[in-house]
Design an enzyme around this catalytic site. Structure first.
Site, PDB file in Angstrom:
ATOM      1  N   GLU A 173     -13.783   3.007   1.417  1.00  0.00           N
ATOM      2  CA  GLU A 173     -13.895   1.916   2.419  1.00  0.00           C
ATOM      3  C   GLU A 173     -14.061   2.633   3.776  1.00  0.00           C
ATOM      4  O   GLU A 173     -14.774   2.158   4.631  1.00  0.00           O
ATOM      5  CB  GLU A 173     -12.581   1.075   2.249  1.00  0.00           C
ATOM      6  CG  GLU A 173     -12.617   0.052   3.550  1.00  0.00           C
ATOM      7  CD  GLU A 173     -11.284  -0.630   3.422  1.00  0.00           C
ATOM      8  OE1 GLU A 173     -10.545  -0.463   4.366  1.00  0.00           O
ATOM      9  OE2 GLU A 173     -10.977  -1.255   2.595  1.00  0.00           O
ATOM     10  N   TYR A 174     -13.388   3.812   4.185  1.00  0.00           N
ATOM     11  CA  TYR A 174     -13.392   4.464   5.498  1.00  0.00           C
ATOM     12  C   TYR A 174     -14.785   4.847   5.473  1.00  0.00           C
ATOM     13  O   TYR A 174     -15.491   4.825   6.464  1.00  0.00           O
ATOM     14  CB  TYR A 174     -12.455   5.783   5.400  1.00  0.00           C
ATOM     15  CG  TYR A 174     -11.073   5.244   6.055  1.00  0.00           C
ATOM     16  CD1 TYR A 174     -10.471   4.107   5.399  1.00  0.00           C
ATOM     17  CD2 TYR A 174     -10.630   6.209   6.793  1.00  0.00           C
ATOM     18  CE1 TYR A 174      -8.986   4.036   5.879  1.00  0.00           C
ATOM     19  CE2 TYR A 174      -9.403   6.015   7.271  1.00  0.00           C
ATOM     20  CZ  TYR A 174      -8.696   4.859   6.949  1.00  0.00           C
ATOM     21  OH  TYR A 174      -7.415   4.681   7.524  1.00  0.00           O
ATOM     22  N   LYS A 203      -6.114   2.428  -5.738  1.00  0.00           N
ATOM     23  CA  LYS A 203      -6.142   1.600  -4.322  1.00  0.00           C
ATOM     24  C   LYS A 203      -6.224   2.402  -3.333  1.00  0.00           C
ATOM     25  O   LYS A 203      -7.009   2.116  -2.319  1.00  0.00           O
ATOM     26  CB  LYS A 203      -5.039   0.460  -4.298  1.00  0.00           C
ATOM     27  CG  LYS A 203      -5.049  -0.062  -2.779  1.00  0.00           C
ATOM     28  CD  LYS A 203      -6.106  -1.040  -2.807  1.00  0.00           C
ATOM     29  CE  LYS A 203      -5.929  -2.027  -1.694  1.00  0.00           C
ATOM     30  NZ  LYS A 203      -5.595  -1.495  -0.350  1.00  0.00           N
ATOM     31  N   ASN A 207       0.905  -1.137   0.165  1.00  0.00           N
ATOM     32  CA  ASN A 207      -0.003   0.175  -0.001  1.00  0.00           C
ATOM     33  C   ASN A 207       0.997   1.188   0.141  1.00  0.00           C
ATOM     34  O   ASN A 207       0.681   2.244   0.725  1.00  0.00           O
ATOM     35  CB  ASN A 207      -1.119  -0.057   1.208  1.00  0.00           C
ATOM     36  CG  ASN A 207      -2.074  -0.872   1.175  1.00  0.00           C
ATOM     37  OD1 ASN A 207      -2.649  -1.103  -0.166  1.00  0.00           O
ATOM     38  ND2 ASN A 207      -2.670  -1.476   2.157  1.00  0.00           N
ATOM     39  N   HIS A 263      -9.612   3.643  -2.925  1.00  0.00           N
ATOM     40  CA  HIS A 263     -10.572   2.457  -2.728  1.00  0.00           C
ATOM     41  C   HIS A 263     -10.469   2.755  -1.205  1.00  0.00           C
ATOM     42  O   HIS A 263     -11.777   2.299  -0.525  1.00  0.00           O
ATOM     43  CB  HIS A 263      -9.884   1.432  -3.227  1.00  0.00           C
ATOM     44  CG  HIS A 263     -10.297  -0.026  -2.540  1.00  0.00           C
ATOM     45  ND1 HIS A 263      -9.768  -0.229  -1.392  1.00  0.00           N
ATOM     46  CD2 HIS A 263     -10.965  -0.846  -2.886  1.00  0.00           C
ATOM     47  CE1 HIS A 263     -10.303  -1.461  -0.969  1.00  0.00           C
ATOM     48  NE2 HIS A 263     -11.196  -2.093  -1.925  1.00  0.00           N
ATOM     49  N   ASN A 264      -9.293   2.693  -0.681  1.00  0.00           N
ATOM     50  CA  ASN A 264      -9.263   2.648   0.764  1.00  0.00           C
ATOM     51  C   ASN A 264      -9.956   3.848   1.447  1.00  0.00           C
ATOM     52  O   ASN A 264     -10.566   3.761   2.733  1.00  0.00           O
ATOM     53  CB  ASN A 264      -8.017   2.521   1.368  1.00  0.00           C
ATOM     54  CG  ASN A 264      -7.336   1.240   0.991  1.00  0.00           C
ATOM     55  OD1 ASN A 264      -7.877   0.460   0.193  1.00  0.00           O
ATOM     56  ND2 ASN A 264      -6.635   0.670   1.991  1.00  0.00           N
ATOM     57  N   SER A 296      -6.397  -5.680  -3.144  1.00  0.00           N
ATOM     58  CA  SER A 296      -7.526  -5.457  -2.216  1.00  0.00           C
ATOM     59  C   SER A 296      -8.131  -6.868  -1.897  1.00  0.00           C
ATOM     60  O   SER A 296      -8.125  -7.723  -2.927  1.00  0.00           O
ATOM     61  CB  SER A 296      -8.463  -4.548  -2.647  1.00  0.00           C
ATOM     62  OG  SER A 296      -9.846  -4.565  -1.954  1.00  0.00           O
ATOM     63  N   GLY A 351      -7.877  -8.290   1.391  1.00  0.00           N
ATOM     64  CA  GLY A 351      -7.581  -9.016   2.895  1.00  0.00           C
ATOM     65  C   GLY A 351      -6.929 -10.098   2.648  1.00  0.00           C
ATOM     66  O   GLY A 351      -6.661 -10.760   1.465  1.00  0.00           O
ATOM     67  N   ARG A 364     -11.976   8.310  13.296  1.00  0.00           N
ATOM     68  CA  ARG A 364     -10.809   7.277  13.676  1.00  0.00           C
ATOM     69  C   ARG A 364      -9.789   7.749  14.463  1.00  0.00           C
ATOM     70  O   ARG A 364      -9.168   7.164  15.679  1.00  0.00           O
ATOM     71  CB  ARG A 364     -10.372   6.322  12.624  1.00  0.00           C
ATOM     72  CG  ARG A 364     -11.133   5.866  11.722  1.00  0.00           C
ATOM     73  CD  ARG A 364     -10.293   4.837  10.732  1.00  0.00           C
ATOM     74  NE  ARG A 364     -11.500   4.054  10.039  1.00  0.00           N
ATOM     75  CZ  ARG A 364     -11.188   2.992   9.095  1.00  0.00           C
ATOM     76  NH1 ARG A 364     -10.054   2.686   9.116  1.00  0.00           N
ATOM     77  NH2 ARG A 364     -12.207   2.455   8.352  1.00  0.00           N
TER      78      ARG A 364
END
Length: 306
Positions: A186-187, A179, A103, A182-183, A129, A131, A278
């Site tokens: 996702e958050y 990517k 990453n 993408h993350n 991606s 996991g 977060r």
């Protein structure tokens, strides 16, 4: 293509990727800083060999060009792996290929590609991606770099992904950029799930949240892998999520997405607020934090217990 590959980095993602390749006809030459991890994994696969040094791994290749898959934590570990005193650049030759599949911050890719190009070594950035489960059973891969190099390596991506689970995006850094975003997305998705289930938990209705998650994931508009993972988390830990921390850990990609968007003059309030939640959750644990942490534990294998 010649199915021979060097593999550096056997963490929770890397070991699954390496095992997949070994089972799909690849000769895998594996190196890990903790040599015992490489030896243990290699003992389970006839077509995988563990090496104690990067030099010995690279010198064992039978053909050229050599392809080296690097999957180490973003930042200094990548530069040390590529350019350190015993880094791969010291032992590769013109025409060889390095794939950074961690990453990494996409802004660092151009510099790394240029330094390798000075020795005639080609560079590819790839965002992975899915996991640990995806790494082991079929991932999603976003590939940057020149199209010709993507086509040369396409069989590799096909072997590692679910059907049609890879795509090429032209330009050094484009794979890591896609990517990263993408993350960031996702958050926001995880935050919305956490907030929604918290509202239901605090309501006057005595709702079975595990049952809510189950029915949400049966052809509703919000059906998703994330909802499925939450259903699984409730089954494992109960709807109170008692063992799970209400403080959410976070990696760099959400922050990077916010920073890059601001540099571009683009607003990303949902991603930004999700990232800030977060950060603030470290001192303000909550049920929303428990839900998001539980999801991180389910899909990423992240440590989420108190």
């Amino acid at each position: 293509m010649n199915k021979e590959i060097g593999f550096i980095g056997l963490g929770k993602m890397g070991k699954g990727i390496a095992a997949q390749l070994a089972e799909k006809g690849w000769t895998v030459r594996a190196y890990n800083r903790t040599v015992e991890k490489a030896q243990e994994l290699a003992s389970q696969h006839d077509s995988m060999t563990a090496y104690e040094t990067v030099e010995s791994m690279i010198s064992a290749f039978s053909q050229s060009p050599r392809v080296i898959w690097v999957m180490v934590p973003a930042g200094g570990a990548v530069d040390e792996t590529l350019f350190g005193e015993r880094g791969v650049a010291q032992y590769l030759s013109e025409g060889d290929i390095v794939i950074d599949a961690g990453n990494s911050q996409y802004k660092n890719d151009a510099m790394r590609a240029q330094k390798l190009a000075e020795k005639g070594i080609q560079f590819v950035d790839a965002g992975v991606s899915g996991g640990p489960a995806g790494a082991r059973n079929g991932a999603c891969i976003m590939v940057g770099g020149p199209k010709a190099l993507f086509e040369e390596l396409e069989q590799l991506y096909k072997d590692l992904t679910v059907e049609n689970g890879y795509a090429h995006f032209e330009g050094i850094g484009a794979g890591h950029f896609v990517k990263m975003v993408h993350n960031g997305i996702e958050y926001g998705m995880m935050q919305a799930i956490g907030e929604g289930f918290n509202v239901m938990k605090q309501s006057d209705f005595n709702l079975d949240l595990a049952e809510v998650a189950r029915v949400y994931n049966r052809a509703s508009v919000v059906e998703s892998r994330l909802i499925g993972w939450l259903e699984k988390a409730y089954k494992e830990w109960g709807v109170e999520l008692e063992p799970i921390s209400g403080s959410i850990s976070h990696s760099g990609e959400g922050k990077w997405t916010v920073e890059v968007a601001e540099e571009m003059g683009q607003e990303v309030p949902i991603i930004k607020e999700s990232y800030e939640f977060r950060v603030q959750s470290q001192d303000n644990p909550s049920y929303v934090g428990k839900v998001v942490s539980a999801l991180r534990g389910q899909f990423g294998g992240h440590k989420v217990s108190k």
